[in-house]
Each structure stands twice: as structure tokens, then as C-alpha cells.
Design an enzyme around this catalytic site. Structure first.
Site, PDB file in Angstrom:
ATOM      1  N   ARG A  80       0.830  -1.223  -0.117  1.00 12.75           N
ATOM      2  CA  ARG A  80      -0.278   0.124   0.026  1.00 12.75           C
ATOM      3  C   ARG A  80       0.589   1.402   0.019  1.00 12.75           C
ATOM      4  NH1 ARG A  80      -2.040  -3.959   2.575  1.00 12.75           N
ATOM      5  NH2 ARG A  80      -4.765  -4.164   1.950  1.00 12.75           N
ATOM      6  N   HIS A 108      -1.110  -2.488  -4.893  1.00 11.13           N
ATOM      7  CA  HIS A 108      -0.395  -3.543  -5.309  1.00 11.13           C
ATOM      8  C   HIS A 108      -0.625  -2.041  -6.902  1.00 11.13           C
ATOM      9  CE1 HIS A 108      -0.238  -6.583  -2.898  1.00 11.13           C
ATOM     10  NE2 HIS A 108      -0.716  -6.754  -2.791  1.00 11.13           N
ATOM     11  N   HIS A 135       2.885 -13.130  -5.751  1.00  8.93           N
ATOM     12  CA  HIS A 135       1.653 -13.153  -4.520  1.00  8.93           C
ATOM     13  C   HIS A 135       0.822 -14.400  -4.804  1.00  8.93           C
ATOM     14  CE1 HIS A 135      -1.397 -11.581  -2.667  1.00  8.93           C
ATOM     15  NE2 HIS A 135      -1.456 -10.098  -2.970  1.00  8.93           N
ATOM     16  N   SER A 136       2.202 -15.400  -5.051  1.00  6.87           N
ATOM     17  CA  SER A 136       1.392 -16.980  -5.012  1.00  6.87           C
ATOM     18  C   SER A 136       0.807 -17.143  -3.543  1.00  6.87           C
ATOM     19  CB  SER A 136       2.332 -17.523  -5.238  1.00  6.87           C
ATOM     20  OG  SER A 136       2.825 -17.929  -6.587  1.00  6.87           O
ATOM     21  N   ASP A 143      -2.362  -9.982   7.834  1.00 10.06           N
ATOM     22  CA  ASP A 143      -1.778  -9.216   6.499  1.00 10.06           C
ATOM     23  C   ASP A 143      -0.790  -8.160   7.441  1.00 10.06           C
ATOM     24  OD1 ASP A 143      -2.474  -8.256   4.514  1.00 10.06           O
ATOM     25  OD2 ASP A 143      -4.157  -7.310   4.149  1.00 10.06           O
ATOM     26  N   GLN A 191       5.736  -9.408   3.582  1.00  8.41           N
ATOM     27  CA  GLN A 191       4.279  -9.762   3.909  1.00  8.41           C
ATOM     28  C   GLN A 191       3.962 -10.851   4.291  1.00  8.41           C
ATOM     29  OE1 GLN A 191       2.801  -6.205   4.150  1.00  8.41           O
ATOM     30  NE2 GLN A 191       0.208  -7.240   4.332  1.00  8.41           N
ATOM     31  N   GLU A 239       4.811 -12.555   0.829  1.00  7.12           N
ATOM     32  CA  GLU A 239       5.509 -11.666  -0.306  1.00  7.12           C
ATOM     33  C   GLU A 239       6.723 -10.801   0.206  1.00  7.12           C
ATOM     34  OE1 GLU A 239       1.502  -9.390  -0.460  1.00  7.12           O
ATOM     35  OE2 GLU A 239       0.871 -11.263   0.207  1.00  7.12           O
TER      36      GLU A 239
END
Ligand code: GLA
Length: 353
Positions: free
Chosen positions: A87, A112, A181-182, A253, A290, A318
Site C-alpha cells: 500500500r 499493488h 503474490h502466490s 496481513d 508480508q 510476499e
């Protein structure tokens, strides 16, 4: 052992542009990557008995990716994220005294890279030793970011590792923060939630967030909090505790501050799935990771093999610079100037226990 690489067609974009799929095979592992979004659409990994399962969430067809990636419920399954992963507060940042605006697409913030971020563009691909290299030129002003940014992402599958190498250069000062971003479910994609997975994170601090998931700026010690993963913990163990940071995000998160100095590959995370015995070790050159526990998954998305992805049905690790770094001068810098090279690497290493 050398890597077998095959290229095939993976459908066409709504404007007719053809998309290719690269299938990489090595040591009983198989990775499939497409040129739309640089998406890792499947990753087959053996369990402790040698049975390979697909351990990443995703869709079977290009049409489903395109539809979901252009909807408000975008999960960014398996995609390359940029120009700025995570973000940026209120979609604004200052660079050399000038204010830039980037798309606000997540509450009051930019997430993103905006709706047409790197997850939602077509990349040029070429086969390389052990894998595939994807290239994309993000033009000056695209999604509000300054400078022509030429980006290369290499996926290499070798020695039971999927290695991702990022490289970028610019012709004007800009910011860059790329990630992958898997969503992993080491029991197999679509096999329930990830709450029984056990996680270790090589981080003594994390970046707490405000109610819109923007870091407050503090690097908070994880001691005596549900954010302490320095020893392995079941993800479900503390996820629903009363800790305010967990309630804000609906689970994990958050960005963890990796202990060892960034710049060279070191372990960031390890995930163990007890039923299959699969172990994923994540190494990275990045300063942060992340850990997202799939809190926004709600059972509405139907994925591969007709599987439903339930709440917390996958987890993301991430590797990245910290969220909103352009607005936090004390965070490691995401600034990229002409003549400099953005270079980062992340390794997903698989084993069993
Ligand atoms: C990142 C964000 C999450 C969420 C997912 C996509 O992990 O941090 O808040 O937006 O992407 O759903």
C-alpha cells in the site's frame, strides 16, 4: 538435473493478444508461468511419499484470471506485483519535492500498483537456462508513476527451488517495490484452510498498521505478541486472539522486518504442513516479508479443478520493501534513480519432513 521447458498457448486476451504458458520441470517439481501478469498458475511439489500436488491457488483459464483481476475482489493469485507492491497511503507520495498521485483502489489507499499494475499487463517472454525471463516496459506516467521503468523477472526451477530474480532500471527518479503474490496451501490447493500450517519467520520486529493497513512507522518488537514466529507456531494458534493488530486486519496481513541485513539471500520464512510433510523455505534479499493469511478469501472464488477457496485457504509470503515506504523516510528506501539498478531475489525452496 537439467530443467525441461515447454511453451504452449494459454488463450487470448480480450483484445486478441495471445498469452503463452511456460512449463518448467525439474527434480519432480513442475511450475507453470503465463505471460499475463507473470502469473505462476500452478506449482506441483512432491509430499513426503513422493506424490506431487499443486500447492498454489489459481484458475484454469485465462478468462477467469482476467475477469477476477479486473474485479473488486481481486486476490492477485500468483501474480507479479508492481510498480509498488503493497500500500501507498492515500495514493500519494513525494519525490524530489514533487507530489505524485497513484490510483486509490483499496479503501483510501493505493494497493499493488493500481488496477493496471504489473499483475494485469502482458509480459514478453523468452526461454532462459532453467526457466523463463519475462520483460515489461512500464511507461512514464503509467498508473501515475514517473519514469519509464524496464523490468525483468526471471523464474528458474532447479534443485527443488523456484528462484525469482527481479531487475529494473529507470530513466527518471521513481519508486519500485516488486513481489510475487502466490497463495500457498502445502496440503494441496483447495484442501481446506492453512491454519494447521506451521510457520517460522526470521523477524524480531514487525510494522504495526492503522485501521487502513498503513504502517504507523513503528518497528515493534514481536516479543509476547501473536506476531512472534521466531519459533515455529501453528498459524491458527493465535490468529483469532484479541490482539488489536489481528482484529484490524482480520488475521495476519502485516510486514515483518527481517533480522539479517538485506542485500544478500537469507532465510525469511519456513512453512511446514504436517499431513503432507511439505516444507517451504523462503529466502530473499529483501528487507521485509508480508505474511498474509488469506483473510479476504471468502469461499466465493472457484479455482482449479472446481475447488472452492475457503476463508484462509492459502497464505502469501510476499517478500518486499515495507508498505508505504515512500511516505516513511526512516524505512529502507524504495527510490530508484537513473543509472541505478533495482535488483532483488527470492527463492521458494521445497523439501519434506
Ligand atoms: C496483500 C495485501 C492484502 C490483500 C491481498 C490481496 O497481501 O496486504 O491486504 O489485499 O494482498 O487480497
Amino acid at each position: 538435473m537439467s530443467t525441461a521447458i515447454e511453451k504452449s498457448a494459454f488463450g487470448k486476451m480480450p483484445d486478441g493478444k495471445p498469452i503463452q504458458l511456460y512449463r518448467l520441470r525439474s527434480d519432480g517439481l513442475e511450475a507453470r508461468v503465463i505471460t499475463y501478469g507473470g502469473i505462476l498458475v500452478s506449482l506441483k511439489v512432491p509430499d513426503r511419499n513422493g506424490n506431487a500436488e499443486d500447492v498454489v491457488l489459481g484458475f484454469e483459464t485465462l478468462a477467469e484470471y482476467v475477469e477476477v483481476f479486473n474485479s473488486h475482489a481481486n486476490p492477485y493469485f500468483g501474480a507479479i506485483i508492481g510498480r509498488y507492491a503493497n500500500r501507498i497511503a492515500r495514493g500519494r507520495f513525494k519525490l524530489d519535492g514533487k507530489t505524485y498521485s497513484v490510483p486509490v483502489n483499496n479503501g483510501p489507499n493505493s494497493l499493488h500498483g493500481g488496477p493496471r499494475g504489473f499483475h494485469n499487463v502482458v509480459w514478453q517472454a523468452q526461454e532462459i537456462d532453467g526457466g523463463v525471463e519475462l520483460k515489461y516496459l512500464s511507461r512514464d506516467g503509467e498508473e501515475g508513476y514517473p519514469g519509464n521503468l524496464e523490468v525483468s523477472v526471471r523464474y528458474v526451477l532447479e534443485n527443488a527451488e523456484l528462484r525469482i530474480a527481479y531487475s529494473a532500471g529507470t530513466d527518471q527518479p521513481t519508486v519500485a517495490n516488486l513481489t510475487q503474490h502466490s497463495y500457498f496451501n502445502l496440503a494441496g490447493q483447495g484442501c481446506g484452510n492453512i491454519l494447521d500450517h506451521e510457520l517460522r519467520l526470521a523477524a524480531s520486529r514487525f510494522t504495526p498498521v492503522d485501521s487502513t493497513l498503513i504502517p504507523t512507522g513503528e518497528l515493534k518488537p514481536v516479543d509476547s505478541t501473536p506476531f512472534d514466529f521466531r519459533n515455529r507456531h501453528r498459524i491458527g494458534e493465535r490468529i483469532d486472539s484479541a490482539a488489536e493488530q489481528l482484529r484490524i486486519a482480520g488475521g495476519y496481513d502485516h510486514n515483518w522486518v527481517l533480522n539479517e541485513d538485506p542485500g544478500s539471500l537469507r532465510e525469511a520464512a519456513q512453512v511446514f504442513e504436517p499431513h503432507s510433510g511439505r516444507v517451504l523455505t523462503v529466502l530473499t534479499t529483501q528487507p521485509g516479508v508480508q505474511f498474509y493469511s488469506g483473510n479476504f478469501l471468502d469461499g466465493k472464488l472457484k479455482g482449479k479443478q472446481g475447488k472452492i477457496y475457503p476463508h484462509r485457504g492459502g497464505l502469501c509470503l510476499e517478500t518486499q520493501h515495507f508498505p508505504d515506504s515512500p511516505n516513511h523516510p526512516q524505512f529502507p528506501s524504495t527510490l530508484l534513480r537513473p543509472g541505478e539498478r533495482y535488483q532483488q531475489g527470492t527463492v521458494f525452496r521445497f523439501s519434506t519432513a
